[in-house]
Design an enzyme around this catalytic site. Structure first.
Site, mmCIF file in Angstrom:
data_model
loop_
_atom_site.group_PDB
_atom_site.id
_atom_site.type_symbol
_atom_site.label_atom_id
_atom_site.label_comp_id
_atom_site.label_asym_id
_atom_site.label_seq_id
_atom_site.Cartn_x
_atom_site.Cartn_y
_atom_site.Cartn_z
ATOM 1 N N GLU A 165 -2.017 -7.595 -23.885
ATOM 2 C CA GLU A 165 -2.118 -8.926 -23.278
ATOM 3 C C GLU A 165 -3.019 -9.845 -24.090
ATOM 4 O OE1 GLU A 165 -3.231 -8.515 -19.202
ATOM 5 O OE2 GLU A 165 -1.361 -7.523 -18.634
ATOM 6 N N HIS A 191 1.692 -12.987 -14.573
ATOM 7 C CA HIS A 191 1.360 -11.987 -13.557
ATOM 8 C C HIS A 191 2.137 -12.188 -12.254
ATOM 9 C CE1 HIS A 191 -1.906 -11.078 -16.307
ATOM 10 N NE2 HIS A 191 -2.153 -9.998 -15.613
#
EC number: 3.4.26.1
Length: 329
Positions: free
Chosen positions: A175, A208
């Protein structure tokens, strides 16, 4: 995060008369087109990262070892290819950063030790209250806890635990590589460092939202609670993303954001409600307040660019004609 804003939010000028047309700022493209290319490239990276999680059809929940292993494969492939997106962006815009691609993305040796230690220390100071809470609630004393942490057998168990590997290793590394190391170099020449710090986390926060799919599939809660939880997670991850983007710019390294991300994944969101009802509430709340106060006090000194050597993104902006970027000093 007031320390991240202020004068850092001004836009990078792209029309100064003293700059030649072939300036490294925007290459051969106009400012508007360059920004569209940058934003589209970041959006493509975010979609590729999230989309890779769903290329495997499965009825199993996300925490099942088989699902985790497949997703490891997907995100590692996407993350390994993500520098190619930055390379393509550089070719399309004609921007010449003045450093190698890997250096621009935070892979460099100069200042690596302070870049690994100081941001992590700063983050641990912020979590002083939760760390105190963890210590108070732990049944073992400090000596026993250290023995467990340092025992090779404990690490061996962690390295064979798929959820631990996902939360502490793979997710932080991939990420931060995709959403910080690749996106910030593309956004900074377009809008400046300050706005990039706050724009980059929006891609990270939206990414997310895919957890909604998992929760709806397995009916883990009511629809209202699921969307409320997703909104809270978006806010939390966006703020955290701004913090790690700030660290990436100020240190010029990827390792600091990765370690801080791993630590925050381990700690989770601070259990403030539990602290308010804790038997030792007063010292615990004092620890929370002290941690936040020390964090704000030390944020600038511990991320002083002088500690980390030449900063690649600042070099890029200097070549673009912006020699007074506030986050670079």
């Amino acid at each position: 995060m007031a320390a991240l804003g202020g004068d850092g939010l001004r836009l990078l000028s792209v029309s100064r008369p003293e700059r030649p047309p072939e300036s490294a700022a925007l290459g051969g493209l106009g400012p508007g087109l360059c920004c569209w290319v940058s934003v589209f490239s970041c959006l493509s990276l975010a979609c590729s990262y999230v989309g890779s999680l769903y290329v495997w059809k499965s009825e199993l929940p996300r925490d099942h070892p088989a699902v985790i292993k497949r997703r490891f494969t997907s995100v590692l492939v996407v993350s390994s290819l993500s520098p190619l997106c930055v390379l393509l962006w550089r070719e399309l815009t004609g921007i010449q950063p003045g450093t190698s691609l890997l250096t621009l993305m935070g892979f460099r040796l100069e200042g690596i030790f302070p870049a690994a230690l100081l941001p992590l220390l700063l983050t641990m100071i912020l979590f002083l209250g939760p760390l105190m809470q963890l210590s108070m609630d732990c049944p073992c004393d400090l000596a026993d806890g250290l023995k467990v942490v340092l025992a090779p057998r404990s690490w061996a168990r962690c390295l064979t635990d798929m959820r631990w590997l996902r939360n502490q290793v793979i997710a932080p590394l991939t990420e931060e590589l995709v959403f910080r190391a690749c996106m910030l170099p593309m956004l900074a020449p377009c809008m400046g460092l300050g706005p990039a710090v706050f724009t980059c986390p929006l891609f990270f926060g939206v990414a997310h939202f895919h957890h909604i799919i998992e929760q709806l599939r397995f009916r883990q809660s009511s629809v209202g609670n699921i969307f409320l939880s997703a909104a809270f997670q978006f806010s939390y991850t966006a703020v955290f993303g701004a913090y790690t983007a700030f660290l990436f710019i100020r240190t010029g390294h990827l390792i600091g954001p990765v370690l801080c991300h791993s630590f925050c994944n381990y700690m989770g969101f601070p259990a403030v409600c539990a602290a308010l009802e804790h038997p030792q509430r007063r010292p615990l709340l004092a620890g929370y307040a002290l941690g936040v106060g020390l964090f704000l006090l030390l944020l600038q000194p511990l991320t002083d660019p002088k500690l980390y050597g030449s900063l690649p993104l600042c070099v890029l902006l200097e070549r673009a004609g912006d020699s007074e970027a506030p986050l670079c000093s």
